[in-house]
Motif scaffolding. Structure first.
Motif, PDB file in Angstrom:
ATOM      1  N   HIS A  37       0.855  -1.185   0.000  1.00  0.00           N
ATOM      2  CA  HIS A  37       0.000   0.000   0.000  1.00  0.00           C
ATOM      3  C   HIS A  37       0.889   1.233   0.000  1.00  0.00           C
ATOM      4  O   HIS A  37       1.994   1.214   0.553  1.00  0.00           O
ATOM      5  CB  HIS A  37      -0.894  -0.020   1.253  1.00  0.00           C
ATOM      6  CG  HIS A  37      -1.929   1.050   1.273  1.00  0.00           C
ATOM      7  ND1 HIS A  37      -1.784   2.203   2.001  1.00  0.00           N
ATOM      8  CD2 HIS A  37      -3.123   1.160   0.652  1.00  0.00           C
ATOM      9  CE1 HIS A  37      -2.845   2.967   1.832  1.00  0.00           C
ATOM     10  NE2 HIS A  37      -3.674   2.356   1.012  1.00  0.00           N
ATOM     11  N   CYS A  38       0.409   2.271  -0.621  1.00  0.00           N
ATOM     12  CA  CYS A  38       1.153   3.528  -0.571  1.00  0.00           C
ATOM     13  C   CYS A  38       0.165   4.677  -0.401  1.00  0.00           C
ATOM     14  O   CYS A  38      -0.945   4.630  -0.933  1.00  0.00           O
ATOM     15  CB  CYS A  38       2.005   3.724  -1.827  1.00  0.00           C
ATOM     16  SG  CYS A  38       1.119   3.522  -3.364  1.00  0.00           S
ATOM     17  N   ALA A  39       0.580   5.649   0.356  1.00  0.00           N
ATOM     18  CA  ALA A  39      -0.302   6.801   0.618  1.00  0.00           C
ATOM     19  C   ALA A  39       0.559   8.018   0.875  1.00  0.00           C
ATOM     20  O   ALA A  39       1.703   7.891   1.334  1.00  0.00           O
ATOM     21  CB  ALA A  39      -1.204   6.529   1.815  1.00  0.00           C
ATOM     22  N   HIS A  40       0.022   9.164   0.555  1.00  0.00           N
ATOM     23  CA  HIS A  40       0.756  10.391   0.883  1.00  0.00           C
ATOM     24  C   HIS A  40      -0.247  11.452   1.311  1.00  0.00           C
ATOM     25  O   HIS A  40      -1.436  11.390   0.984  1.00  0.00           O
ATOM     26  CB  HIS A  40       1.618  10.858  -0.290  1.00  0.00           C
ATOM     27  CG  HIS A  40       0.854  11.271  -1.499  1.00  0.00           C
ATOM     28  ND1 HIS A  40       1.277  12.252  -2.351  1.00  0.00           N
ATOM     29  CD2 HIS A  40      -0.317  10.838  -2.002  1.00  0.00           C
ATOM     30  CE1 HIS A  40       0.395  12.384  -3.324  1.00  0.00           C
ATOM     31  NE2 HIS A  40      -0.564  11.524  -3.141  1.00  0.00           N
ATOM     32  N   GLN A  41       0.251  12.373   2.057  1.00  0.00           N
ATOM     33  CA  GLN A  41      -0.616  13.415   2.597  1.00  0.00           C
ATOM     34  C   GLN A  41       0.204  14.677   2.835  1.00  0.00           C
ATOM     35  O   GLN A  41       1.364  14.618   3.247  1.00  0.00           O
ATOM     36  CB  GLN A  41      -1.267  12.943   3.903  1.00  0.00           C
ATOM     37  CG  GLN A  41      -2.424  13.834   4.317  1.00  0.00           C
ATOM     38  CD  GLN A  41      -3.388  13.107   5.240  1.00  0.00           C
ATOM     39  OE1 GLN A  41      -3.398  11.873   5.273  1.00  0.00           O
ATOM     40  NE2 GLN A  41      -4.176  13.843   5.975  1.00  0.00           N
ATOM     41  N   GLU A  42      -0.464  15.786   2.576  1.00  0.00           N
ATOM     42  CA  GLU A  42       0.187  17.076   2.780  1.00  0.00           C
ATOM     43  C   GLU A  42       0.025  17.488   4.244  1.00  0.00           C
ATOM     44  O   GLU A  42      -1.101  17.497   4.762  1.00  0.00           O
ATOM     45  CB  GLU A  42      -0.466  18.103   1.852  1.00  0.00           C
ATOM     46  CG  GLU A  42       0.382  19.321   1.614  1.00  0.00           C
ATOM     47  CD  GLU A  42      -0.206  20.192   0.524  1.00  0.00           C
ATOM     48  OE1 GLU A  42      -0.700  21.279   0.843  1.00  0.00           O
ATOM     49  OE2 GLU A  42      -0.179  19.765  -0.646  1.00  0.00           O
ATOM     50  N   LEU A  43       1.114  17.806   4.863  1.00  0.00           N
ATOM     51  CA  LEU A  43       1.083  18.140   6.287  1.00  0.00           C
ATOM     52  C   LEU A  43       1.717  19.500   6.519  1.00  0.00           C
ATOM     53  O   LEU A  43       2.586  19.935   5.747  1.00  0.00           O
ATOM     54  CB  LEU A  43       1.835  17.086   7.107  1.00  0.00           C
ATOM     55  CG  LEU A  43       1.326  15.641   7.053  1.00  0.00           C
ATOM     56  CD1 LEU A  43       2.224  14.749   7.891  1.00  0.00           C
ATOM     57  CD2 LEU A  43      -0.092  15.566   7.570  1.00  0.00           C
ATOM     58  N   ALA A  44       1.274  20.104   7.606  1.00  0.00           N
ATOM     59  CA  ALA A  44       1.899  21.345   8.067  1.00  0.00           C
ATOM     60  C   ALA A  44       2.670  21.036   9.345  1.00  0.00           C
ATOM     61  O   ALA A  44       2.507  19.965   9.936  1.00  0.00           O
ATOM     62  CB  ALA A  44       0.829  22.406   8.324  1.00  0.00           C
TER      63      ALA A  44
END
Lengths: 167, 229
Positions: free
Chosen positions: A75-82
């Motif tokens: 599985h692969c996932a990405h997310q924009e974080l501050a």
């Protein structure tokens, strides 16, 4: 008299400076977004199938544990974080990995983040952008596959992207 | 023992041969009884007695005017016509040879049958072409929201969609868009990373691997606390 009259203005200015102070830490450029990518890999000793995207990872992990011969991208996932955000990425069999950003990229283009994989404690490290840091966990699935996480940080300059899109 | 006697059928099948032609003793008794009953009934109904003579005369006339059976030649002619009407396979099976008249009749029937089938096919074709086709009512016609009539469905391209999460096996099935990982992973090297702190689930410190290889954290498989790697 003049000092008395200007005192409220000075007070307001000081309060504004104090309020803005946390957002102006070094490396917290609001125009730069931090995207964390979590790649979930399952390694096994029961086959020798290696995903083409994981060949480099497999080669390096096999130096540490030669019994692991098969590597598949689960599985692969990405997310924009501050900075200050804390996100849980779901993993196999209901497990999660918790990722938080401690500090954004500064002049040296490094991001400080904390990772909490399953069966492990917190890992705090500084990383450059655009590359993946492998963590071979102790977790094994029901099928005796070992969980490996590759955490990547990607930094994007929004203003540069906008200009590129306009062109 | 105490069973009832089996009732005899009232009507018996007439037997063939000489025995059938000669009335039996029971038959004579039955006829005699019928006549006695008829005489008693006529005595009770004298107005019907006048019709008895007419009825007897009619019966004798019917017996005299019985039609004669057709001859063998007539039967052969009829049989030949029937076989010719059924077809050649039946004709080959039949014993009688069809005469020329029945052949003409078969040819005529075939022609008529073919003409009727052709006419029916032509009529069906004309009906299918000329009759107006039924259209679905416009009220229940499915409509795509925010899409005007006649507009085509706009499809996103790779730059319009950002895939946030995906199963590894599904990336090859992707039609539009770029999966979160679309290239071989590039691992960090020495100098790219600084480990500030790391511990296992028991709080034991975990070190990053050192040496010329790519830095990584490898947790020991042993679940006993206190083991440091």
């Amino acid at each position: 008299m003049s000092l008395t009259r200007s005192f409220p203005r000075i007070l307001v200015a000081m309060v504004a400076l104090i309020a803005c102070a946390p957002a102006c830490r070094a490396g917290d450029d609001p125009s730069i977004t931090i995207r964390v990518c979590v790649v979930e890999v399952l390694a096994t000793s029961q086959n020798k199938n290696v995903d083409e995207k994981l060949e480099c990872l497999a080669k390096e992990v096999q130096k540490k544990d030669p019994s692991l011969t098969g590597f598949r991208l689960k599985h692969c996932a990405h997310q924009e974080l501050a900075v200050g955000d804390k996100v849980k990425f779901p993993l196999v069999e209901g497990e999660v990995v918790e990722v938080s950003i401690q500090r954004g990229p500064g002049k040296n283009d490094r991001v400080q983040l904390t990772v909490k994989p399953p069966t492990m404690g917190k890992i705090v490290y500084d990383s450059c952008c655009g590359k993946y840091f492998p963590i071979v966990t102790r977790y094994e699935t029901k099928d005796k596959e070992r969980l490996i996480l590759a955490i990547g940080v990607h930094c994007c300059d929004k203003e540069k992207e906008k200009k590129a899109h306009q062109k | 023992m105490n069973q009832d006697p089996i009732p005899q059928p009232e009507f018996q099948k007439p037997e063939s041969g000489q025995e059938a032609q000669e009335p039996s003793h029971a038959g004579l008794d039955h006829l005699k009884n019928d006549r006695e009953e008829l005489a008693a009934w006529l005595n009770k109904h004298p107005e019907e007695a006048s019709h008895l003579e007419d009825l007897q005369a009619l019966v004798s006339l019917c017996r005299q005017s019985e039609p004669s059976q057709p001859s063998d030649e007539t039967w052969d002619h009829v049989l030949g016509g029937v076989i010719a009407g059924i077809g050649p396979s039946a004709a080959s099976v039949g014993h009688a040879n069809p005469v020329s008249g029945s052949r003409t009749l078969s040819y005529f029937e075939r022609g008529l049958r073919s003409s009727l089938m052709g006419a029916a096919a032509a009529a069906a074709f004309l009906l299918a072409v000329l009759l107006p086709h039924e259209k679905p009512p416009t009220g229940i016609e499915p409509e795509i929201p925010f899409l005007g009539r006649g507009e085509t469905l706009p499809i996103v391209d790779a730059s319009d969609v950002d895939l946030m999460s995906m199963e590894g096996d599904d990336t090859r099935l992707l039609v539009v868009g770029i999966p979160p990982v679309n290239a071989p992973l590039v691992l960090v090297g020495h100098g790219d990373i600084t480990l500030l702190s790391a511990a296992d689930e028991y709080g034991t410190r975990v070190q990053m691997s050192s040496g010329p290889d790519a830095p990584m954290i490898v947790a020991p498989l042993s679940k006993q606390p206190g083991r440091e790697r």
